[in-house]
Design a protein around this motif. Structure first.
Motif, mmCIF file in Angstrom:
data_model
loop_
_atom_site.group_PDB
_atom_site.id
_atom_site.type_symbol
_atom_site.label_atom_id
_atom_site.label_comp_id
_atom_site.label_asym_id
_atom_site.label_seq_id
_atom_site.Cartn_x
_atom_site.Cartn_y
_atom_site.Cartn_z
ATOM 1 N N ARG A 122 0.829 -1.218 -0.237
ATOM 2 C CA ARG A 122 -0.059 -0.144 0.103
ATOM 3 C C ARG A 122 1.109 0.936 0.234
ATOM 4 O O ARG A 122 1.910 1.247 0.222
ATOM 5 C CB ARG A 122 -0.893 0.268 1.237
ATOM 6 N N PRO A 123 0.149 2.578 -0.552
ATOM 7 C CA PRO A 123 1.010 3.434 -0.550
ATOM 8 C C PRO A 123 1.446 3.805 1.318
ATOM 9 O O PRO A 123 0.929 3.996 1.826
ATOM 10 C CB PRO A 123 0.591 4.812 -0.732
ATOM 11 N N VAL A 124 2.503 4.779 1.087
ATOM 12 C CA VAL A 124 3.196 4.831 2.361
ATOM 13 C C VAL A 124 2.393 6.437 3.335
ATOM 14 O O VAL A 124 2.064 7.297 2.822
ATOM 15 C CB VAL A 124 5.096 5.147 2.155
ATOM 16 N N ARG A 125 1.492 6.333 4.742
ATOM 17 C CA ARG A 125 0.934 6.807 4.607
ATOM 18 C C ARG A 125 1.077 7.252 6.073
ATOM 19 O O ARG A 125 1.929 6.139 6.800
ATOM 20 C CB ARG A 125 -0.606 6.503 5.201
ATOM 21 N N PRO A 126 1.497 8.774 6.127
ATOM 22 C CA PRO A 126 2.112 9.812 7.296
ATOM 23 C C PRO A 126 1.337 8.787 8.901
ATOM 24 O O PRO A 126 -0.005 8.691 8.846
ATOM 25 C CB PRO A 126 1.908 11.020 7.331
ATOM 26 N N GLY A 127 2.250 8.580 9.524
ATOM 27 C CA GLY A 127 1.471 8.816 11.101
ATOM 28 C C GLY A 127 0.976 7.052 11.011
ATOM 29 O O GLY A 127 0.614 6.534 12.333
ATOM 30 N N ARG A 128 1.328 6.271 9.890
ATOM 31 C CA ARG A 128 0.723 4.641 10.138
ATOM 32 C C ARG A 128 1.752 4.211 11.298
ATOM 33 O O ARG A 128 2.678 4.225 11.566
ATOM 34 C CB ARG A 128 0.843 3.862 9.028
ATOM 35 N N LEU A 129 1.280 3.127 12.021
ATOM 36 C CA LEU A 129 1.411 2.684 13.564
ATOM 37 C C LEU A 129 1.476 1.025 12.912
ATOM 38 O O LEU A 129 1.282 0.537 12.228
ATOM 39 C CB LEU A 129 0.781 2.602 14.041
ATOM 40 N N ILE A 130 2.799 0.854 13.610
ATOM 41 C CA ILE A 130 3.179 -0.291 14.087
ATOM 42 C C ILE A 130 1.645 -1.984 13.702
ATOM 43 O O ILE A 130 1.355 -2.825 12.975
ATOM 44 C CB ILE A 130 4.104 -1.131 14.782
ATOM 45 N N GLY A 131 1.590 -1.110 15.210
ATOM 46 C CA GLY A 131 0.521 -2.072 15.149
ATOM 47 C C GLY A 131 -1.295 -2.022 13.933
ATOM 48 O O GLY A 131 -0.893 -2.971 13.660
ATOM 49 N N GLU A 132 -0.902 -0.584 13.593
ATOM 50 C CA GLU A 132 -1.915 -0.996 12.084
ATOM 51 C C GLU A 132 -1.716 -1.807 11.223
ATOM 52 O O GLU A 132 -2.056 -2.148 10.789
ATOM 53 C CB GLU A 132 -2.115 0.273 11.878
ATOM 54 N N VAL A 133 0.335 -1.661 11.156
ATOM 55 C CA VAL A 133 0.204 -2.821 9.763
ATOM 56 C C VAL A 133 -0.006 -3.599 9.781
ATOM 57 O O VAL A 133 0.042 -4.998 9.581
ATOM 58 C CB VAL A 133 1.628 -2.454 9.223
ATOM 59 N N VAL A 134 0.662 -4.468 10.859
ATOM 60 C CA VAL A 134 0.176 -5.975 11.624
ATOM 61 C C VAL A 134 -1.543 -6.299 11.271
ATOM 62 O O VAL A 134 -1.606 -7.356 10.799
ATOM 63 C CB VAL A 134 1.096 -5.981 12.952
ATOM 64 N N VAL A 135 -2.151 -5.696 12.103
ATOM 65 C CA VAL A 135 -3.446 -5.860 11.740
ATOM 66 C C VAL A 135 -3.708 -6.099 10.369
ATOM 67 O O VAL A 135 -4.652 -6.631 9.446
ATOM 68 C CB VAL A 135 -5.111 -4.480 12.163
ATOM 69 N N ASP A 136 -3.248 -4.602 9.760
ATOM 70 C CA ASP A 136 -4.161 -4.628 7.424
ATOM 71 C C ASP A 136 -3.032 -5.576 7.367
ATOM 72 O O ASP A 136 -3.801 -6.730 6.325
ATOM 73 C CB ASP A 136 -3.214 -3.225 7.027
ATOM 74 N N GLY A 138 -2.919 -8.524 7.973
ATOM 75 C CA GLY A 138 -4.016 -10.324 8.363
ATOM 76 C C GLY A 138 -2.480 -10.688 9.244
ATOM 77 O O GLY A 138 -2.953 -11.912 9.948
ATOM 78 N N PHE A 139 -1.618 -10.450 10.664
ATOM 79 C CA PHE A 139 -0.451 -10.957 11.103
ATOM 80 C C PHE A 139 -1.407 -11.252 12.339
ATOM 81 O O PHE A 139 -0.514 -12.832 12.553
ATOM 82 C CB PHE A 139 0.819 -10.385 10.636
ATOM 83 N N ALA A 140 -2.383 -10.669 12.311
ATOM 84 C CA ALA A 140 -2.212 -10.639 14.064
ATOM 85 C C ALA A 140 -3.868 -9.344 13.450
ATOM 86 O O ALA A 140 -4.567 -8.697 12.632
ATOM 87 C CB ALA A 140 -1.640 -10.405 15.002
ATOM 88 N N ASP A 141 -5.088 -10.366 14.920
ATOM 89 C CA ASP A 141 -5.869 -9.693 15.676
ATOM 90 C C ASP A 141 -5.647 -8.346 15.916
ATOM 91 O O ASP A 141 -4.931 -8.247 16.869
ATOM 92 C CB ASP A 141 -6.951 -10.043 15.721
ATOM 93 N N ARG A 142 -6.644 -6.862 15.871
ATOM 94 C CA ARG A 142 -6.310 -6.498 16.869
ATOM 95 C C ARG A 142 -6.569 -6.466 18.513
ATOM 96 O O ARG A 142 -5.933 -6.090 18.804
ATOM 97 C CB ARG A 142 -7.699 -5.341 16.397
ATOM 98 N N ALA A 143 -7.773 -7.416 18.876
ATOM 99 C CA ALA A 143 -7.349 -7.951 20.557
ATOM 100 C C ALA A 143 -5.256 -7.951 21.094
ATOM 101 O O ALA A 143 -4.964 -8.033 21.846
ATOM 102 C CB ALA A 143 -7.783 -8.501 20.805
ATOM 103 N N ALA A 144 -4.829 -8.796 19.987
ATOM 104 C CA ALA A 144 -3.562 -9.402 20.164
ATOM 105 C C ALA A 144 -2.248 -7.786 19.923
ATOM 106 O O ALA A 144 -2.056 -8.072 21.252
ATOM 107 C CB ALA A 144 -3.323 -10.797 19.030
ATOM 108 N N VAL A 145 -3.147 -7.207 19.112
ATOM 109 C CA VAL A 145 -1.934 -6.033 19.484
ATOM 110 C C VAL A 145 -2.295 -4.901 20.804
ATOM 111 O O VAL A 145 -1.737 -4.573 20.252
ATOM 112 C CB VAL A 145 -1.972 -5.990 17.991
ATOM 113 N N GLU A 146 -3.436 -4.680 20.510
ATOM 114 C CA GLU A 146 -4.084 -3.986 21.465
ATOM 115 C C GLU A 146 -2.958 -4.420 23.126
ATOM 116 O O GLU A 146 -2.214 -3.907 23.928
ATOM 117 C CB GLU A 146 -5.330 -3.987 21.606
ATOM 118 N N GLU A 147 -2.972 -5.475 22.908
ATOM 119 C CA GLU A 147 -2.404 -6.315 24.602
ATOM 120 C C GLU A 147 -0.965 -6.249 24.610
ATOM 121 O O GLU A 147 -0.406 -5.678 25.400
ATOM 122 C CB GLU A 147 -2.527 -8.485 23.935
#
Length: 676
Positions: A122-136, A138-147
């Motif tokens: 995907r195009p680089v978006r300013p401020g994109r976070l590690i956790g958001e990329v992980v979810v995008d 499909g490597f992990a679900d949101r709950a695991a990343v939030e933890e």
């Protein structure tokens, strides 16, 4: 409020503050534009450049963002002093590869697992976070990343590190995430084809220290650098200065980088010295006395040979092409690409091989052949070298003869019990000829060595003449063919007959003279072991007749012929049951049998096969077959008689290996389909 929104708010707060970056020399410059600075520019924040060492972001919020979200320091740019990202022209002038406005709208190289390299999805978006990329991704679900984010905040660790520690991400997935976040290429070092010309620009110690390895060259000449931490601008600049090249950073698994650095370290330390041919010199000659060990060409040749030996390759093919030069290894009988050499280094590489093999480096118009000897990891390795004048330049093929690999007995050959018994009975006779046939690289010499080991009981005088002597056996008198000195198979065999031998092993029957002497030796009370190049066992008899040996001599002297092939064995770690129709199994005589097929894993280099096993066709020359030889019977008639007397064909022996789960139907067909 979700953690994504809270964190975006923190970044928005800090976006109004300038992000200081260090001053670096514009020459050499590193290739990638890091996404952190690009994000700041896109948000409208000026990027100041000061002539100071890298410092942490001043605001507390930004400091927390660095600790929790980034896997490394805040990214910086190589820029001349006082420049900002708002002026893109100086970036291009300095040689930096800029990120287009709005990010990478069109990825230059989409991720292809087979190629081992890819661009962001995907195009680089300013401020994109590690956790958001992980979810995008499909490597992990949101709950695991939030933890993981909460744990990272409490322990003040990078989120990526916590995700790996918790088992949510693998090291290679984390590298994919970093590449996606910062808009960089990702390199999978386990599948990417390494350019050894690039790899050898850094030694193993530097690779381990920087946690970065050059893996190739871009079309514009920039060095592609696979890094465990692709945001480390200091490492990028150091390597740019060391190599004197522009550098384009790419993300790679830290685990893969460490493993590759360790392997390269072993390769560079494994080749100890060059041993001159013992027929021409008495002492070893150390590599360091010939040339500077740090010369890139020398390091390149040595590392390729060491890598081939460590991977169990039997041959190294150096093939010049229209562009670069390709290096291929023959492993388990199949060629695999090993490296790509830049064209400007290709001539030097072939010249270095010719120097090591004591060939004429000024002569490039005619083929040459020579040999060299190396000590690799304490083992003596003999290498036969052949150079060929090809359309796109001079190429070379190196045959590796590992003297540390010795077959001790017949059981280790992999013959079926009945074939082994026939062969053992033939070599146990006091006289006669036993021939082993097959194409080059089918294991004929290994079979002969196994026979010699069985016969080497101290009560027999055993002499061999070989080209070259592939394995030294205690108690056996071995002679090396030396064409320049006038020692050929013919002259050596004549001399051996006057040396009171009981057993004679001839490396290969190549011409009529050698064949005639071998047959006469077999008829005069000696046991003769030798090899021929024929497609199957019955063809060996007609081959001798075609070479000028009278049929009555062939029928009287030859007692046994063994034809063989080597097929690849299925990798025991990844093989799986093959789902084949019952009609196919019945066609192969495998009804009720569960065959297996190749899959591929890291242990077998993704080939699905690991090691090789022999297929054998053992034909005892019976009285009926002797009569057919005298009657000039065809090969098909002799074959039919041998099969009726119990000879198992190569294809049938292959199917027995399939029944045992050792190999696959596809592999047996590949090696024996022309013999069915």
């Amino acid at each position: 409020m979700s953690w994504f929104r809270r964190r975006r708010g923190d970044e928005a707060q800090q976006s109004s503050e300038p992000v200081p970056v260090p001053e670096v020399s514009p020459e050499p410059v590193a290739a990638p534009v890091m996404a952190a600075a690009a994000g700041a520019a896109a948000a409208g924040a000026p990027v100041a450049v000061a002539a100071v060492e890298p410092v942490a972001v001043e605001s507390q919020a930004a400091s927390e963002l660095e600790a929790l979200e980034s896997t490394s320091a805040v990214a910086t740019l190589e820029r001349p002093a006082t420049e900002t990202l708002s002026d893109p022209a100086p970036v291009e002038a300095a040689g930096v590869l800029p990120v287009p406005e709005g990010g990478l709208a069109e990825p230059a190289t989409p991720y292809l697992p087979g190629d081992g390299m890819g661009a962001p999805m995907r195009p680089v978006r300013p401020g994109r976070l590690i956790g958001e990329v992980v979810v995008d991704l499909g490597f992990a679900d949101r709950a695991a990343v939030e933890e993981a984010v909460n744990v990272a905040r409490s322990q003040r660790k990078p989120t990526g590190q916590v995700l790996v520690e918790q088992g949510v991400l693998r090291q290679d997935q984390l590298a994919r995430v970093v590449a996606e976040r910062f808009g960089l290429d990702y390199v999978d070092l386990s599948t990417h084809e390494l350019d050894m010309g690039a790899v050898n620009l850094l030694n193993a110690e530097a690779i381990k220290r920087y946690q970065a390895v050059p893996v190739g060259f871009m079309e514009d000449g920039a060095l592609l650098l696979a890094m465990a931490d692709p945001t480390n601008i200091l490492t990028i600049d150091d390597i740019a200065m060391i190599t004197n090249r522009r550098v384009r950073a790419a993300a790679a698994s830290a685990e893969d980088v460490t493993l590759l650095a360790t392997r390269l370290g072993r390769m560079q330390a494994s080749i100890e010295d060059i041993v001159e041919d013992e027929q021409e010199a008495d002492a070893a000659d150390n590599i360091a006395e010939e040339a500077d060990q740090d010369a890139p060409i020398i390091k390149l040749v040595h590392s390729i040979i060491a890598q081939a030996v460590q991977q169990g390759a039997s041959d190294i093919h150096v093939n010049p092409e229209e562009g670069d030069m390709r290096v291929l290894f023959r492993i388990d009988g199949v060629l695999f690409p090993a490296a790509t050499i830049r064209r400007k280094m290709a001539v030097g590489m072939v010249s270095r091989i010719k120097i090591m093999a004591d060939l004429d480096i000024s002569e490039r118009r005619v083929p040459q052949d020579g040999r060299l000897a190396l000590t690799v990891e304490g083992r003596r390795i003999d290498i036969r070298v052949v150079t060929l004048p090809l359309v796109h330049g001079e190429g070379a093929v190196m045959r590796i003869l590992d003297k540390g690999v010795v077959v001790q007995n017949l059981e280790s050959l992999g013959m079926q019990a009945e074939e082994e018994q026939r062969f053992a009975h033939a070599i146990g006779r006091p006289h006669g000829a036993v021939l082993v046939t097959g194409p080059t690289g089918s294991g004929k010499s290994t079979t002969l060595y196994a026979a010699v080991n069985v016969l080497n009981d101290g009560a027999r005088s055993i002499l061999t003449i070989e080209d070259p002597v592939e394995s030294r056996i205690v108690g056996v008198k071995q002679m090396q063919v030396a064409t320049k000195a006038g020692v050929t198979f013919e002259t050596g065999l004549r001399s051996m007959l006057r040396a009171d031998p009981d057993v004679i092993m001839v490396g290969e029957i190549r011409d009529r003279e050698t064949a005639h002497i071998a047959v006469e030796a077999a008829l005069t009370g000696h046991l003769v072991l030798s090899t021929l190049h024929t497609r199957d066992a019955p063809s060996a008899l007609s081959r001798l007749i075609d070479m000028g040996i009278e049929p009555f001599l062939v029928s009287s002297s030859v007692d046994c012929v063994v034809a063989q092939r080597l097929v690849r064995m299925l990798c025991p770690h990844c093989k799986r049951p093959a789902n084949l129709p019952e009609t196919v199994l019945e066609e192969y005589g495998l009804a009720g049998i569960q065959p297996y097929e190749a899959v591929g894993c890291s242990r077998c280099g993704s080939s699905g096969y690991r090691g090789r096993v022999g297929l054998y066709e053992v034909m005892t020359v019976s009285e009926e077959i002797r009569a057919q030889i005298l009657a000039h019977a065809s090969v098909d008639e002799i074959t039919a008689t041998a099969v009726a007397q119990g000879m198992r064909r190569l294809h049938d022996d292959g199917l027995e290996k399939v029944r045992a789960g050792q190999t696959s139907i596809a592999e047996v067909e590949r090696m024996t389909t022309s013999l069915v």
